[in-house]
Design an enzyme around this catalytic site. Sequence first.
Site, mmCIF file in Angstrom:
data_model
loop_
_atom_site.group_PDB
_atom_site.id
_atom_site.type_symbol
_atom_site.label_atom_id
_atom_site.label_comp_id
_atom_site.label_asym_id
_atom_site.label_seq_id
_atom_site.Cartn_x
_atom_site.Cartn_y
_atom_site.Cartn_z
ATOM 1 N N GLU A 25 0.829 -1.218 0.000
ATOM 2 C CA GLU A 25 0.000 0.000 0.000
ATOM 3 C C GLU A 25 0.861 1.265 0.000
ATOM 4 O O GLU A 25 2.072 1.205 0.240
ATOM 5 C CB GLU A 25 -0.936 0.003 1.213
ATOM 6 C CG GLU A 25 -0.176 -0.094 2.532
ATOM 7 C CD GLU A 25 -0.825 0.709 3.627
ATOM 8 O OE1 GLU A 25 -1.190 1.874 3.377
ATOM 9 O OE2 GLU A 25 -0.945 0.172 4.738
ATOM 10 N N LYS A 86 -5.776 10.436 1.107
ATOM 11 C CA LYS A 86 -5.769 9.099 1.711
ATOM 12 C C LYS A 86 -7.020 8.396 1.220
ATOM 13 O O LYS A 86 -8.135 8.744 1.619
ATOM 14 C CB LYS A 86 -5.758 9.263 3.239
ATOM 15 C CG LYS A 86 -5.831 7.973 4.020
ATOM 16 C CD LYS A 86 -5.770 8.263 5.518
ATOM 17 C CE LYS A 86 -6.225 7.082 6.340
ATOM 18 N NZ LYS A 86 -6.331 7.389 7.773
ATOM 19 N N VAL A 106 -5.396 0.242 3.267
ATOM 20 C CA VAL A 106 -5.557 -1.213 3.149
ATOM 21 C C VAL A 106 -6.796 -1.527 2.311
ATOM 22 O O VAL A 106 -6.746 -2.368 1.403
ATOM 23 C CB VAL A 106 -5.641 -1.864 4.552
ATOM 24 C CG1 VAL A 106 -6.113 -3.311 4.455
ATOM 25 C CG2 VAL A 106 -4.281 -1.786 5.243
ATOM 26 N N ASP A 138 -16.140 5.499 14.761
ATOM 27 C CA ASP A 138 -14.967 5.411 13.890
ATOM 28 C C ASP A 138 -14.468 3.972 13.808
ATOM 29 O O ASP A 138 -13.786 3.477 14.700
ATOM 30 C CB ASP A 138 -13.863 6.343 14.403
ATOM 31 C CG ASP A 138 -12.709 6.475 13.414
ATOM 32 O OD1 ASP A 138 -12.670 5.703 12.438
ATOM 33 O OD2 ASP A 138 -11.842 7.347 13.626
ATOM 34 N N SER A 140 -12.595 1.470 10.960
ATOM 35 C CA SER A 140 -11.900 1.527 9.673
ATOM 36 C C SER A 140 -12.599 0.683 8.610
ATOM 37 O O SER A 140 -13.083 -0.431 8.880
ATOM 38 C CB SER A 140 -10.469 1.025 9.838
ATOM 39 O OG SER A 140 -9.816 1.018 8.594
ATOM 40 N N ALA A 141 -12.603 1.235 7.391
ATOM 41 C CA ALA A 141 -13.133 0.491 6.240
ATOM 42 C C ALA A 141 -12.289 -0.748 5.933
ATOM 43 O O ALA A 141 -12.714 -1.613 5.166
ATOM 44 C CB ALA A 141 -13.191 1.403 5.017
ATOM 45 N N ASP A 142 -11.111 -0.841 6.539
ATOM 46 C CA ASP A 142 -10.282 -2.038 6.334
ATOM 47 C C ASP A 142 -11.036 -3.306 6.745
ATOM 48 O O ASP A 142 -10.870 -4.367 6.132
ATOM 49 C CB ASP A 142 -8.992 -1.959 7.165
ATOM 50 C CG ASP A 142 -8.050 -0.840 6.723
ATOM 51 O OD1 ASP A 142 -8.346 -0.167 5.717
ATOM 52 O OD2 ASP A 142 -7.026 -0.640 7.408
ATOM 53 N N LYS A 159 -3.452 -1.950 14.623
ATOM 54 C CA LYS A 159 -2.569 -1.014 15.340
ATOM 55 C C LYS A 159 -2.988 -0.908 16.805
ATOM 56 O O LYS A 159 -4.180 -0.870 17.120
ATOM 57 C CB LYS A 159 -2.633 0.369 14.673
ATOM 58 C CG LYS A 159 -2.017 0.365 13.296
ATOM 59 C CD LYS A 159 -1.846 1.793 12.791
ATOM 60 C CE LYS A 159 -1.703 1.811 11.296
ATOM 61 N NZ LYS A 159 -2.960 1.499 10.583
HETATM 62 N N1 PSU Z 1 0.253 0.338 8.441
HETATM 63 C C1 PSU Z 1 1.236 1.141 8.935
HETATM 64 N N2 PSU Z 1 1.040 2.502 8.852
HETATM 65 C C2 PSU Z 1 -0.096 3.058 8.286
HETATM 66 C C3 PSU Z 1 -1.116 2.194 7.771
HETATM 67 C C4 PSU Z 1 -0.892 0.847 7.870
HETATM 68 O O1 PSU Z 1 2.250 0.659 9.445
HETATM 69 O O2 PSU Z 1 -0.213 4.286 8.235
HETATM 70 C C5 PSU Z 1 -2.370 2.805 7.155
HETATM 71 C C6 PSU Z 1 -3.102 1.805 6.247
HETATM 72 O O3 PSU Z 1 -3.262 2.422 4.980
HETATM 73 C C7 PSU Z 1 -4.453 1.594 6.898
HETATM 74 C C8 PSU Z 1 -4.670 2.940 7.524
HETATM 75 O O4 PSU Z 1 -5.459 1.219 5.984
HETATM 76 O O5 PSU Z 1 -3.380 3.200 8.112
HETATM 77 C C9 PSU Z 1 -5.805 2.917 8.537
HETATM 78 O O6 PSU Z 1 -6.388 4.172 8.558
HETATM 79 P P1 PSU Z 1 -7.814 4.409 9.280
HETATM 80 O O7 PSU Z 1 -7.579 4.026 10.715
HETATM 81 O O8 PSU Z 1 -8.096 5.881 9.103
HETATM 82 O O9 PSU Z 1 -8.813 3.532 8.588
HETATM 83 MN MN MN Z 2 -11.530 6.072 10.613
#
Ligand code: PSU
Ligand code: MN
Length: 312
Positions: A25, A86, A106, A138, A140-142, A159
Amino acid sequence: MTAPLRFSPEVAAAQAAGTPMVALESTIITHGMPYPQNLDTAQAVEAEVRDAGAIPATIAVRDGQICIGQTDADLATLAQTKDASKLSRADLAVALAIGRTGATTVSATMIAAHLAGIHVFATGGIGGVHRGAELSFDISADLTELAQTPVCVVAAGPKAILDLPKTLEVLETQGVPVVAFGQDNLPAFWSRDSGLKAPLRLDNPASIAQAITQRQSLGLPGGMLVANPIPAADEIPAKTLAPIIIQALTEAAVQNIAAKAVTPFLLDRIFTLTQGRSLTANIALVLNNARLAAQIATELNRPPVASTPASP
Ligand code: PSU
Ligand code: MN
């Protein structure tokens, strides 16, 4: 209209030759790490995939196309682009329509990888259910992407800034297999152990490849999350990080950081509060994930062993 995909020469050659491929990604490059470590890491991750016998396909959006595979010059430009969007599932089509430069999260990377016929994808950590999601909503769409797009995502877990028990609950509801690699417990990104038992465990790339194939044979949509613990030498123990994560979350709340800005803000604050140690760990875990993803892609590519017919 077919999807506007543009393949780099290296990826086009790999596709023609049937070489195993690993998707990577680009949000981690534009929003996850500072320059120049983001560029060094992107290059090192690609090298790790090649050393393990597969071809890397870093995915990003520019000029109205989804670019599958980047040249060295493309990576260098992307790593220094300050205003890249993003892009997740919701944003992809609009970004293409207006020709925006965008980095794929992701979810968007899974969509692009699937369109390009790539089955395995390595990243750092997936997004998930944020702490306080019962108020902010909140999530994530992941997570919903993993439920619907058939790509195996290798990450060091969700994370650690997230609510990990709630993240596991959503993944279970969505029917996503969460497989810890080589241990019973779920890893937590910068730390090897979240203290939570992972729903599933597999111990080698061949059995992960078999699980991917079995899922296809069942006709189940969606992918799989392989949670690969960070190497012991590089981890930051969860106990050390816990108060730092709380401080970063508190600052985010005070400053009203919301939506897409939350994860990049937290990663950046944790980088500062750990004097850069979180970034060193992040780089080590992505490299580790790239290697495992390449091994899984290689196993998936292996032709099935023909059963020897019984001699007459
Ligand atoms: N893995 C990492 N650093 C990042 C990400 C993943 O080590 O920054 C990114 C990925 O693109 C993941 C995004 O989809 O963080 C998640 O963002 P959000 O929580 O806004 O969905
Ligand atoms: Mn989010």
